[in-house]
Motif scaffolding. Sequence first.
Motif, PDB file in Angstrom:
ATOM      1  N   GLU A 101       0.848  -1.191   0.000  1.00 46.01           N
ATOM      2  CA  GLU A 101       0.000   0.000   0.000  1.00 46.01           C
ATOM      3  C   GLU A 101       0.888   1.247   0.000  1.00 46.01           C
ATOM      4  N   PRO A 102       0.629   2.214  -0.885  1.00 49.66           N
ATOM      5  CA  PRO A 102       1.449   3.428  -0.910  1.00 49.66           C
ATOM      6  C   PRO A 102       1.430   4.148   0.439  1.00 49.66           C
ATOM      7  N   HIS A 103       2.585   4.606   0.862  1.00 52.19           N
ATOM      8  CA  HIS A 103       2.703   5.362   2.114  1.00 52.19           C
ATOM      9  C   HIS A 103       2.853   6.828   1.736  1.00 52.19           C
ATOM     10  N   HIS A 104       1.734   7.555   1.757  1.00 55.78           N
ATOM     11  CA  HIS A 104       1.749   8.931   1.267  1.00 55.78           C
ATOM     12  C   HIS A 104       2.484   9.889   2.199  1.00 55.78           C
ATOM     13  N   GLY A 105       2.699   9.497   3.442  1.00 54.62           N
ATOM     14  CA  GLY A 105       3.418  10.353   4.378  1.00 54.62           C
ATOM     15  C   GLY A 105       4.865   9.958   4.569  1.00 54.62           C
ATOM     16  N   SER A 106       5.404   9.118   3.686  1.00 54.78           N
ATOM     17  CA  SER A 106       6.753   8.593   3.905  1.00 54.78           C
ATOM     18  C   SER A 106       7.818   9.680   3.881  1.00 54.78           C
ATOM     19  N   ALA A 107       7.668  10.651   2.991  1.00 53.45           N
ATOM     20  CA  ALA A 107       8.662  11.726   2.920  1.00 53.45           C
ATOM     21  C   ALA A 107       8.613  12.588   4.174  1.00 53.45           C
ATOM     22  N   TYR A 108       7.397  12.881   4.625  1.00 62.03           N
ATOM     23  CA  TYR A 108       7.236  13.677   5.849  1.00 62.03           C
ATOM     24  C   TYR A 108       7.889  12.970   7.031  1.00 62.03           C
ATOM     25  N   ASP A 109       7.577  11.704   7.199  1.00 62.33           N
ATOM     26  CA  ASP A 109       8.110  10.953   8.337  1.00 62.33           C
ATOM     27  C   ASP A 109       9.629  10.825   8.254  1.00 62.33           C
ATOM     28  N   THR A 110      10.143  10.602   7.058  1.00 61.97           N
ATOM     29  CA  THR A 110      11.593  10.489   6.898  1.00 61.97           C
ATOM     30  C   THR A 110      12.267  11.819   7.221  1.00 61.97           C
ATOM     31  N   GLY A 111      11.626  12.920   6.849  1.00 63.65           N
ATOM     32  CA  GLY A 111      12.164  14.233   7.207  1.00 63.65           C
ATOM     33  C   GLY A 111      12.252  14.433   8.708  1.00 63.65           C
ATOM     34  N   LEU A 112      11.248  13.929   9.442  1.00 64.92           N
ATOM     35  CA  LEU A 112      11.303  14.010  10.904  1.00 64.92           C
ATOM     36  C   LEU A 112      12.492  13.235  11.447  1.00 64.92           C
ATOM     37  N   ALA A 113      12.764  12.074  10.877  1.00 63.02           N
ATOM     38  CA  ALA A 113      13.891  11.266  11.334  1.00 63.02           C
ATOM     39  C   ALA A 113      15.207  11.986  11.083  1.00 63.02           C
ATOM     40  N   VAL A 114      15.337  12.623   9.920  1.00 66.77           N
ATOM     41  CA  VAL A 114      16.558  13.368   9.610  1.00 66.77           C
ATOM     42  C   VAL A 114      16.711  14.566  10.551  1.00 66.77           C
ATOM     43  N   ALA A 115      15.600  15.226  10.855  1.00 66.00           N
ATOM     44  CA  ALA A 115      15.647  16.366  11.774  1.00 66.00           C
ATOM     45  C   ALA A 115      16.162  15.930  13.143  1.00 66.00           C
ATOM     46  N   GLN A 116      15.665  14.797  13.635  1.00 61.70           N
ATOM     47  CA  GLN A 116      16.137  14.319  14.943  1.00 61.70           C
ATOM     48  C   GLN A 116      17.611  13.956  14.892  1.00 61.70           C
ATOM     49  N   LEU A 117      18.060  13.360  13.802  1.00 68.00           N
ATOM     50  CA  LEU A 117      19.484  13.063  13.642  1.00 68.00           C
ATOM     51  C   LEU A 117      20.304  14.346  13.701  1.00 68.00           C
ATOM     52  N   SER A 118      19.823  15.397  13.049  1.00 68.64           N
ATOM     53  CA  SER A 118      20.557  16.661  13.002  1.00 68.64           C
ATOM     54  C   SER A 118      20.679  17.309  14.379  1.00 68.64           C
ATOM     55  N   VAL A 119      19.588  17.280  15.139  1.00 67.36           N
ATOM     56  CA  VAL A 119      19.627  17.862  16.484  1.00 67.36           C
ATOM     57  C   VAL A 119      20.530  17.029  17.396  1.00 67.36           C
ATOM     58  N   GLN A 120      20.467  15.707  17.265  1.00 68.56           N
ATOM     59  CA  GLN A 120      21.348  14.842  18.049  1.00 68.56           C
ATOM     60  C   GLN A 120      22.814  15.115  17.713  1.00 68.56           C
ATOM     61  N   ALA A 121      23.105  15.368  16.454  1.00 66.23           N
ATOM     62  CA  ALA A 121      24.474  15.705  16.061  1.00 66.23           C
ATOM     63  C   ALA A 121      24.953  16.925  16.824  1.00 66.23           C
ATOM     64  N   HIS A 122      24.117  17.942  16.892  1.00 66.85           N
ATOM     65  CA  HIS A 122      24.512  19.163  17.604  1.00 66.85           C
ATOM     66  C   HIS A 122      24.711  18.889  19.093  1.00 66.85           C
ATOM     67  N   ALA A 123      23.866  18.034  19.655  1.00 66.81           N
ATOM     68  CA  ALA A 123      23.997  17.685  21.073  1.00 66.81           C
ATOM     69  C   ALA A 123      25.323  16.979  21.351  1.00 66.81           C
ATOM     70  N   LEU A 124      25.879  16.306  20.351  1.00 69.57           N
ATOM     71  CA  LEU A 124      27.142  15.587  20.500  1.00 69.57           C
ATOM     72  C   LEU A 124      28.355  16.454  20.177  1.00 69.57           C
ATOM     73  N   GLY A 125      28.120  17.725  19.871  1.00 73.73           N
ATOM     74  CA  GLY A 125      29.230  18.599  19.515  1.00 73.73           C
ATOM     75  C   GLY A 125      29.615  18.490  18.044  1.00 73.73           C
ATOM     76  N   LEU A 126      28.761  17.857  17.260  1.00 76.84           N
ATOM     77  CA  LEU A 126      28.978  17.729  15.827  1.00 76.84           C
ATOM     78  C   LEU A 126      28.106  18.742  15.090  1.00 76.84           C
ATOM     79  N   HIS A 127      28.252  18.773  13.784  1.00 80.74           N
ATOM     80  CA  HIS A 127      27.362  19.577  12.951  1.00 80.74           C
ATOM     81  C   HIS A 127      26.862  18.706  11.805  1.00 80.74           C
ATOM     82  N   ALA A 128      25.677  19.040  11.311  1.00 85.25           N
ATOM     83  CA  ALA A 128      25.083  18.314  10.195  1.00 85.25           C
ATOM     84  C   ALA A 128      24.598  19.310   9.154  1.00 85.25           C
ATOM     85  N   HIS A 129      24.803  18.956   7.898  1.00 80.91           N
ATOM     86  CA  HIS A 129      24.347  19.810   6.794  1.00 80.91           C
ATOM     87  C   HIS A 129      23.553  18.945   5.830  1.00 80.91           C
ATOM     88  N   GLN A 130      22.254  19.210   5.746  1.00 81.51           N
ATOM     89  CA  GLN A 130      21.372  18.448   4.863  1.00 81.51           C
ATOM     90  C   GLN A 130      21.423  19.025   3.449  1.00 81.51           C
TER      91      GLN A 130
END
Length: 202
Positions: A101-130
């Motif tokens: 079944e097509p997952h019409h919200g897959s891009a939205y949900d994947t974007g949330l996952a990337v956002a959390q990765l980016s914030v976690q990077a900053h918490a670790l003293g790293l930086h992330a550039h999407q």
Amino acid sequence: MSPRTADTSVAVHPLLAERWSPRSFDAAHELGDEQLVALLEAARWAPSARNTQPWRFLVGRRGDTTYKRIFEALVPGNQLWAGTSSALIAAVAAELPDGGEPHHGSAYDTGLAVAQLSVQAHALGLHAHQMGGFDAEALRTGLGVPAGARPLSVTAVGVLAEADLLPDDLRDRETAARARRPLAETFFADGWGKPLAVDLDG
């Protein structure tokens, strides 16, 4: 306040206010397993519709084959700087999950996952550039991304280096003042284009 800290209307969490997307990364830094797994766990625990977790990630650390193939898929402008990052992580949305079944919200949900990765990077003293500047078909071919899965972005992760290491035009962008549209041009109520009324003095 750091010169790179966002000038927000009211205070927000420092991890959000101080997060930004540099281009100058320390080419000597290596991302260890513990830090890498912390980034991936942050993404793994992102919210998703019906807990479908449609995100998949291709993870390369500088020097390995996955990193090389992700790097080769980047547009030339991003190749100018991304090769000094410690990791390149491609986010892929499973638009046709196992059930078919097509997952019409897959891009939205994947974007949330990337956002959390980016914030976690900053918490670790790293930086992330999407980045959206990459050849999705090259990535698909080079790393065997199947039909029904859509590459959405590539994130460079690493430790910040001096802006002077960049070419002149990129250095200017690296040090330019950060800006966003005003609240009134972005957040509406009572109809499209009608600014949300808020009282910051009361």
